[in-house]
Design an enzyme around this catalytic site. Structure first.
Site, mmCIF file in Angstrom:
data_model
loop_
_atom_site.group_PDB
_atom_site.id
_atom_site.type_symbol
_atom_site.label_atom_id
_atom_site.label_comp_id
_atom_site.label_asym_id
_atom_site.label_seq_id
_atom_site.Cartn_x
_atom_site.Cartn_y
_atom_site.Cartn_z
ATOM 1 N N ASN A 10 8.959 3.772 -0.576
ATOM 2 C CA ASN A 10 8.253 2.969 0.422
ATOM 3 C C ASN A 10 9.243 1.933 0.941
ATOM 4 O O ASN A 10 9.575 0.987 0.241
ATOM 5 C CB ASN A 10 7.036 2.295 -0.242
ATOM 6 C CG ASN A 10 6.331 1.330 0.705
ATOM 7 O OD1 ASN A 10 6.651 1.265 1.894
ATOM 8 N ND2 ASN A 10 5.370 0.578 0.177
ATOM 9 N N TRP A 11 9.710 2.169 2.155
ATOM 10 C CA TRP A 11 10.754 1.295 2.709
ATOM 11 C C TRP A 11 10.198 -0.009 3.249
ATOM 12 O O TRP A 11 10.948 -0.857 3.719
ATOM 13 C CB TRP A 11 11.523 2.037 3.802
ATOM 14 C CG TRP A 11 12.334 3.199 3.305
ATOM 15 C CD1 TRP A 11 12.513 3.586 2.002
ATOM 16 C CD2 TRP A 11 13.085 4.122 4.098
ATOM 17 N NE1 TRP A 11 13.323 4.681 1.932
ATOM 18 C CE2 TRP A 11 13.695 5.040 3.207
ATOM 19 C CE3 TRP A 11 13.306 4.272 5.462
ATOM 20 C CZ2 TRP A 11 14.507 6.091 3.660
ATOM 21 C CZ3 TRP A 11 14.115 5.320 5.917
ATOM 22 C CH2 TRP A 11 14.710 6.209 5.012
ATOM 23 N N LYS A 12 8.876 -0.145 3.254
ATOM 24 C CA LYS A 12 8.223 -1.374 3.743
ATOM 25 C C LYS A 12 8.821 -1.781 5.099
ATOM 26 O O LYS A 12 9.144 -0.902 5.906
ATOM 27 C CB LYS A 12 8.335 -2.474 2.686
ATOM 28 C CG LYS A 12 7.756 -2.017 1.337
ATOM 29 C CD LYS A 12 7.537 -3.111 0.341
ATOM 30 C CE LYS A 12 6.980 -2.499 -0.948
ATOM 31 N NZ LYS A 12 6.630 -3.506 -1.945
ATOM 32 N N HIS A 99 -2.079 0.078 0.485
ATOM 33 C CA HIS A 99 -1.101 -0.663 -0.324
ATOM 34 C C HIS A 99 -1.604 -2.104 -0.511
ATOM 35 O O HIS A 99 -2.233 -2.665 0.374
ATOM 36 C CB HIS A 99 0.258 -0.653 0.382
ATOM 37 C CG HIS A 99 1.370 -1.145 -0.492
ATOM 38 N ND1 HIS A 99 1.563 -2.486 -0.747
ATOM 39 C CD2 HIS A 99 2.317 -0.483 -1.196
ATOM 40 C CE1 HIS A 99 2.596 -2.614 -1.578
ATOM 41 N NE2 HIS A 99 3.072 -1.420 -1.868
ATOM 42 N N GLU A 101 -0.171 -4.803 -0.257
ATOM 43 C CA GLU A 101 0.277 -5.719 0.805
ATOM 44 C C GLU A 101 -0.605 -5.586 2.042
ATOM 45 O O GLU A 101 -0.882 -6.567 2.732
ATOM 46 C CB GLU A 101 1.760 -5.455 1.120
ATOM 47 C CG GLU A 101 2.643 -5.917 -0.042
ATOM 48 C CD GLU A 101 3.937 -5.138 -0.215
ATOM 49 O OE1 GLU A 101 4.334 -4.367 0.685
ATOM 50 O OE2 GLU A 101 4.561 -5.300 -1.291
ATOM 51 N N GLU A 171 -0.295 0.688 -8.699
ATOM 52 C CA GLU A 171 0.710 -0.368 -8.550
ATOM 53 C C GLU A 171 0.108 -1.713 -8.934
ATOM 54 O O GLU A 171 -0.562 -2.343 -8.105
ATOM 55 C CB GLU A 171 1.204 -0.434 -7.096
ATOM 56 C CG GLU A 171 1.814 0.847 -6.580
ATOM 57 C CD GLU A 171 2.729 0.606 -5.393
ATOM 58 O OE1 GLU A 171 3.860 1.093 -5.426
ATOM 59 O OE2 GLU A 171 2.328 -0.090 -4.438
ATOM 60 N N GLY A 177 7.887 -5.921 -6.857
ATOM 61 C CA GLY A 177 8.991 -6.767 -6.418
ATOM 62 C C GLY A 177 9.326 -7.907 -7.361
ATOM 63 O O GLY A 177 10.038 -8.836 -6.987
ATOM 64 N N SER A 217 8.295 -2.300 -9.449
ATOM 65 C CA SER A 217 9.595 -2.538 -10.104
ATOM 66 C C SER A 217 10.130 -1.306 -10.824
ATOM 67 O O SER A 217 10.739 -1.427 -11.891
ATOM 68 C CB SER A 217 9.508 -3.740 -11.052
ATOM 69 O OG SER A 217 9.236 -4.930 -10.318
ATOM 70 N N GLY A 238 9.717 0.806 -4.229
ATOM 71 C CA GLY A 238 9.996 -0.113 -3.127
ATOM 72 C C GLY A 238 11.484 -0.428 -3.042
ATOM 73 O O GLY A 238 12.278 0.366 -2.543
ATOM 74 N N GLY A 239 11.863 -1.567 -3.577
ATOM 75 C CA GLY A 239 13.237 -2.065 -3.439
ATOM 76 C C GLY A 239 14.314 -1.061 -3.799
ATOM 77 O O GLY A 239 15.312 -0.921 -3.068
HETATM 78 P P1 13P Z 1 9.017 -2.491 -5.791
HETATM 79 O O1 13P Z 1 9.520 -1.173 -6.302
HETATM 80 O O2 13P Z 1 9.996 -3.214 -4.925
HETATM 81 O O3 13P Z 1 8.463 -3.337 -6.903
HETATM 82 O O4 13P Z 1 7.786 -2.168 -4.810
HETATM 83 C C1 13P Z 1 6.789 -1.324 -5.270
HETATM 84 C C2 13P Z 1 5.910 -0.980 -4.136
HETATM 85 O O5 13P Z 1 5.178 -1.791 -3.626
HETATM 86 C C3 13P Z 1 5.981 0.406 -3.632
HETATM 87 O O6 13P Z 1 4.928 0.671 -2.772
#
Ligand code: 13P
Length: 255
Positions: A10-12, A99, A101, A171, A177, A217, A238-239
């Site tokens: 997920n590149w957000k 998600h 967010e 999640e 994050g 994470s 994510g990251g």
């Molecule tokens: P991180 O891997 O950066 O913690 O993000 C997880 C996430 O929200 C994937 O959708």
């Protein structure tokens, strides 16, 4: 039953379309020996879908493409929104829905998540429906009931074939994050509850088939521990998905 592992990035809101195309060019040779065994997907921002889709097509990559959100209507006066058929035109396979967010910053509820899940299926794609509790919910020992409600409402009204095809990403919000994670056993416990909830709604075959990912994470260093758990079928990353080498290492952990 053998469920196919899925590792999705997920590149957000991090990549321009040029950066996204470059990331896929960098990633593809690192994982091309693996994606017959593990499904690998990337989810760029909307503006990057076309460029990444073009790289996938021209380079004949087995990489799957996902969007990060969608509207439930197929068209209409919804300024700024994107309809499912706009994503299928770009050959998206998956759409992340609900998600945390989106729930926190854009007012998504289990009800809107459910509309989106149905719309994604209706358009011929597969939703990656997200769930997960806040730290306060975890501290109140209400994780399981909170997540169960998210599944019962978010995944309501599907047919059994859709329920079997659904991907659910667990999640925990406090793990996103932050570098903090639940233990693999604790994550697996919630993933087992998610699977059991799907079973209660749609029957044992759907429960056996539904893929439940862990997200929050996930890094190259901890991925193998999560992916070894019996009810965890891959990861939503994510990251660590923003760098080809770390994402490729996570894919390898799923082999
Ligand atoms: P991180 O891997 O950066 O913690 O993000 C997880 C996430 O929200 C994937 O959708």
């Amino acid at each position: 039953m053998d469920r196919r592992m899925l590792v999705a990035g997920n590149w957000k809101m991090y990549t321009t379309s040029g950066e996204g195309a470059a990331l896929v060019e960098d990633l593809a040779p690192r994982v091309s020996d693996d994606w017959d065994e593990v499904e690998v997907a990337v989810c760029p921002p909307f503006t990057g879908l076309k460029a990444v889709s073009t790289v996938i097509e021209l380079d004949h990559l087995k990489l799957k493409l996902g969007a990060q959100d969608v509207h439930w209507e197929s068209e209409g006066a919804f300024t700024g929104a994107i309809a499912p058929r706009m994503l299928t035109e770009l050959r998206c396979d998956y759409v992340i829905v609900g998600h945390s967010e989106r729930r926190e910053y854009f007012g998504e509820t289990n009800e809107t998540v459910n509309r989106k899940v149905k719309a994604v299926f209706a358009a011929g794609m597969v939703p990656i429906m997200c769930c997960g509790e806040s730290l306060a919910t975890r501290d109140a020992l209400e994780t399981e009931s909170f997540v169960r409600k998210q599944i019962m409402e978010g995944a309501a009204g599907l047919d059994t074939a859709e329920a079997a095809e659904l991907v659910i990403a667990y999640e925990p919000i406090w793990a996103i994050g932050t570098g903090r994670t639940p233990t693999p056993e604790a994550a697996n416990d919630v993933c087992r509850t998610i699977r059991a909830t799907v079973g209660a709604m749609y029957g044992p075959p759907a429960a056996m088939a539904v893929r439940v990912l862990y997200g929050g994470s996930v890094k190259a260093e901890n991925a193998r521990m999560f992916f070894s758990e019996p009810d965890i079928d891959g990861g939503l990353v994510g990251g660590a998905a923003l760098k080809a080498d770390s994402f490729a290492d996570i894919v390898k952990a799923a082999l």
